[in-house]
Every structure is written in C-alpha cells, then in structure tokens.
Design a protein around this motif. Structure first.
Motif, PDB file in Angstrom:
ATOM      1  N   ASN A   1       0.859  -1.179   0.000  1.00  0.00           N
ATOM      2  CA  ASN A   1       0.000   0.000   0.000  1.00  0.00           C
ATOM      3  C   ASN A   1       0.894   1.228   0.000  1.00  0.00           C
ATOM      4  O   ASN A   1       1.484   1.578   1.002  1.00  0.00           O
ATOM      5  CB  ASN A   1      -0.902  -0.019   1.228  1.00  0.00           C
ATOM      6  N   CYS A  56       4.175   4.389   2.623  1.00  0.00           N
ATOM      7  CA  CYS A  56       3.551   3.790   3.802  1.00  0.00           C
ATOM      8  C   CYS A  56       3.175   2.340   3.532  1.00  0.00           C
ATOM      9  O   CYS A  56       2.565   2.027   2.506  1.00  0.00           O
ATOM     10  CB  CYS A  56       2.314   4.588   4.205  1.00  0.00           C
ATOM     11  N   ASP A  58       0.804  -0.283   5.222  1.00  0.00           N
ATOM     12  CA  ASP A  58      -0.275  -0.438   6.201  1.00  0.00           C
ATOM     13  C   ASP A  58      -0.466  -1.929   6.446  1.00  0.00           C
ATOM     14  O   ASP A  58      -1.102  -2.629   5.663  1.00  0.00           O
ATOM     15  CB  ASP A  58      -1.557   0.201   5.664  1.00  0.00           C
ATOM     16  N   LEU A  59       0.102  -2.440   7.551  1.00  0.00           N
ATOM     17  CA  LEU A  59       0.166  -3.878   7.790  1.00  0.00           C
ATOM     18  C   LEU A  59      -1.028  -4.411   8.575  1.00  0.00           C
ATOM     19  O   LEU A  59      -1.424  -5.559   8.407  1.00  0.00           O
ATOM     20  CB  LEU A  59       1.467  -4.217   8.523  1.00  0.00           C
ATOM     21  N   GLY A  60      -1.550  -3.623   9.490  1.00  0.00           N
ATOM     22  CA  GLY A  60      -2.752  -4.035  10.192  1.00  0.00           C
ATOM     23  C   GLY A  60      -2.552  -5.035  11.310  1.00  0.00           C
ATOM     24  O   GLY A  60      -3.502  -5.706  11.712  1.00  0.00           O
ATOM     25  N   PHE A  61      -1.319  -5.182  11.827  1.00  0.00           N
ATOM     26  CA  PHE A  61      -1.124  -6.058  12.982  1.00  0.00           C
ATOM     27  C   PHE A  61      -0.060  -5.464  13.902  1.00  0.00           C
ATOM     28  O   PHE A  61       0.807  -4.705  13.468  1.00  0.00           O
ATOM     29  CB  PHE A  61      -0.735  -7.481  12.556  1.00  0.00           C
ATOM     30  N   LYS A  62      -0.144  -5.803  15.181  1.00  0.00           N
ATOM     31  CA  LYS A  62       0.831  -5.341  16.158  1.00  0.00           C
ATOM     32  C   LYS A  62       2.082  -6.209  16.077  1.00  0.00           C
ATOM     33  O   LYS A  62       1.991  -7.420  15.898  1.00  0.00           O
ATOM     34  CB  LYS A  62       0.246  -5.402  17.568  1.00  0.00           C
ATOM     35  N   ASP A  93       5.316  -9.966  14.094  1.00  0.00           N
ATOM     36  CA  ASP A  93       4.649 -10.386  15.328  1.00  0.00           C
ATOM     37  C   ASP A  93       5.094 -11.773  15.767  1.00  0.00           C
ATOM     38  O   ASP A  93       4.470 -12.391  16.624  1.00  0.00           O
ATOM     39  CB  ASP A  93       3.128 -10.345  15.161  1.00  0.00           C
ATOM     40  N   GLU A 112       2.137   1.586  15.360  1.00  0.00           N
ATOM     41  CA  GLU A 112       1.474   0.304  15.533  1.00  0.00           C
ATOM     42  C   GLU A 112       0.750  -0.100  14.251  1.00  0.00           C
ATOM     43  O   GLU A 112      -0.252   0.490  13.870  1.00  0.00           O
ATOM     44  CB  GLU A 112       0.483   0.378  16.690  1.00  0.00           C
ATOM     45  N   GLY A 113       1.289  -1.104  13.570  1.00  0.00           N
ATOM     46  CA  GLY A 113       0.660  -1.602  12.358  1.00  0.00           C
ATOM     47  C   GLY A 113       1.059  -0.891  11.086  1.00  0.00           C
ATOM     48  O   GLY A 113       0.608  -1.269  10.003  1.00  0.00           O
ATOM     49  N   ARG A 114       1.907   0.132  11.170  1.00  0.00           N
ATOM     50  CA  ARG A 114       2.313   0.868   9.977  1.00  0.00           C
ATOM     51  C   ARG A 114       3.812   1.141   9.970  1.00  0.00           C
ATOM     52  O   ARG A 114       4.404   1.410  11.014  1.00  0.00           O
ATOM     53  CB  ARG A 114       1.570   2.202   9.876  1.00  0.00           C
TER      54      ARG A 114
END
Length: 274
Positions: A1, A56, A58-62, A93, A112-114
């Motif tokens: 993304n 950027c 945008d991964l969407g996980f911690k 993770d 967090e997540g990005r």
C-alpha cells in the motif's frame, strides 16, 4: 500500500494538487523469479515546498520492530518518531513480518501496524525554536530537482532471526559486480563453474577485507548479527599460514584462528598472512 502525497495535503487542497501539477511521480515495481523480495524505484520532481514525502506500508497487525545499526541490530518501540537504519529494518509479530531494505534512504518511522519510509524532505531552516540555531538552508527546499529512490520489501514467516532477514538485505544493498576481462591476457584456467574467495557462516557479517596498515597482512573484520553469539568459521580460498587476533586499530596481535566463538554482537578482527 503506497502512500505518496505529503501528509494531509490532499485533505486540505483536494484537486488543486493535481490541477497545478505540483509533483511528478513515476513508480517502477520489479519482481524477479527466485528472489523473495519486491524491488521499487521511485522517480520524482517536486514543486511543493515544506513537505515530507513518505511511502507507507499499512500492515494491520501489532508487532516488534528492529533496525540494523553499525555492527548490530537495535530493537525500538513503535512510536510517532523517525529513526535511522543502516540498510534494513523489520516489523513482525513472531509469525509474520515485513522486512524493508534500502539503498541510501535511512529515515523511517514505525507506528502500531504501519511502517513509513521517508523519501524526501523539503525545508528552508536547519532548526528553529528551542531545537537549535536558526540556520537558513534554501537549497534544502529540493524544488524542481529530479530524484530517484530505490528500496525493496519482503514478506516473511517468523521473526527477523528465523527469516535471516540480514542475508537478503545484504544481497539487495550490496549486489555482485560483474567484471569483463580479455581472455587473451588471462593466465591459467578458471577453477570450475563456481569458486569462492571467502565464505562465512550466515550468523555473522563481514564488514571489512583490506590490506593491514603495515602492509604485512590481510585484515578481515566481522561481527555477530543475531545478538545471540555462537561459533562461526571464516573460510578463504587457501589456508593462511598465519592467523592473528587483532582489534579495530590493528595494534594487538595475538595467536588466533579462523574458527571463532563470538559473543552477542561482538566485533572480531583477524589478520591473515598467506
């Protein structure tokens, strides 16, 4: 993304950005058979001052975040603050992760997540307020200049150690250099289809191979990259007649070996004579 527009500019100005053609951007994405990473090349020319241009993910996980440094790897907490890296960073993770490799683009930020990779900054002051002396730098606005940025990213399973991220990062940031020679001037035969001048276990990284300051030895410098230490072996094209354990300044000369037991992130310097 990929996010290219400077932070929130499109929200403030909308279609005005496109109407006035304030930025030219060309993206080139390459995938190679047999290579696990994706290569990206960005060419741009900006006419908009006082911006920060970033890519950027945008991964969407911690996850946990580490970055390469000189002779090591450092773990940092995700926060809205930019940090440098030597040539790679990783966010995972423990089960999945993203590794980012760059050629001369050290600035990045992890929240967090990005993951953000900074490509370009446009400023006219070196500092202001209580940050330091006010020094005008008008050339740093970077207006109407052609730029080209190169980086790569790789998705992987496990954490950075399991994926051995550094091995892929170095393959990308330090590609092989092909040399052409005149066969009529060559002496002898090439030793088969493959021949290694030097090899090293993949838990360590070679950072230096040069002639010693006194001209009597070949200096090899390496360090443990895993942060766990362990045994490694430096193999060269022929057995050296002398191996000395030295230091970075090359002042110490103790009996040594090409088989080493390294402590976590330990730097080792060897002097080899042939």
């Amino acid at each position: 993304n990929g996010c290219f527009w400077p932070y929130r500019l499109h929200e403030h100005y909308g279609v005005e950005l496109y109407r006035h053609k304030l930025m030219d951007i060309e993206k080139e994405v390459r995938l190679y058979r047999g290579l696990p990473w994706v290569e990206v090349k960005v060419r741009l020319r900006s006419r908009f001052p006082h911006i920060r241009l970033r890519w950027c993910f945008d991964l969407g996980f911690k996850g946990r975040y580490v970055a390469s440094t000189a002779f090591g790897v450092v773990e940092r907490r995700p926060e809205p603050r930019e940090h440098p890296m030597e040539d790679w960073m990783d966010y995972s993770d423990g089960e999945r992760g993203l590794a980012l490799f760059t050629r001369g683009i050290p600035g990045h930020q992890v929240e967090e997540g990005r993951v953000y990779l900074t490509l370009l900054r446009s400023v006219d002051l070196l500092s202001y307020g209580d940050k330091g002396p006010i020094v005008p730098v008008p050339d740093a606005l970077e207006l109407d200049r052609d730029y080209e940025f190169e980086f790569a990213f790789m998705l992987h399973r496990g954490d950075w150690r399991e994926a051995k991220v550094w091995t892929y990062a170095l393959s990308y940031t330090s590609p092989p250099i092909a040399m052409q020679f005149d066969e009529r001037r060559a002496r002898g035969e090439l030793p088969g289809d493959e021949y290694s001048f030097l090899s090293l276990d993949d838990t360590a990284i070679l950072t230096c191979l040069k002639r010693s300051e006194d001209g009597r030895h070949v200096v090899a410098r390496l360090y443990d990259v895993t942060g766990r230490g362990g045994e490694v072996e430096l193999k060269v094209f022929r057995q050296p007649r002398e191996v000395l354990a030295s230091n970075i300044t090359e002042e110490r000369e103790d009996p040594g070996s090409t088989r080493l037991k390294l402590r976590p992130f330990q730097i080792a310097t060897l002097k080899l004579a042939f």
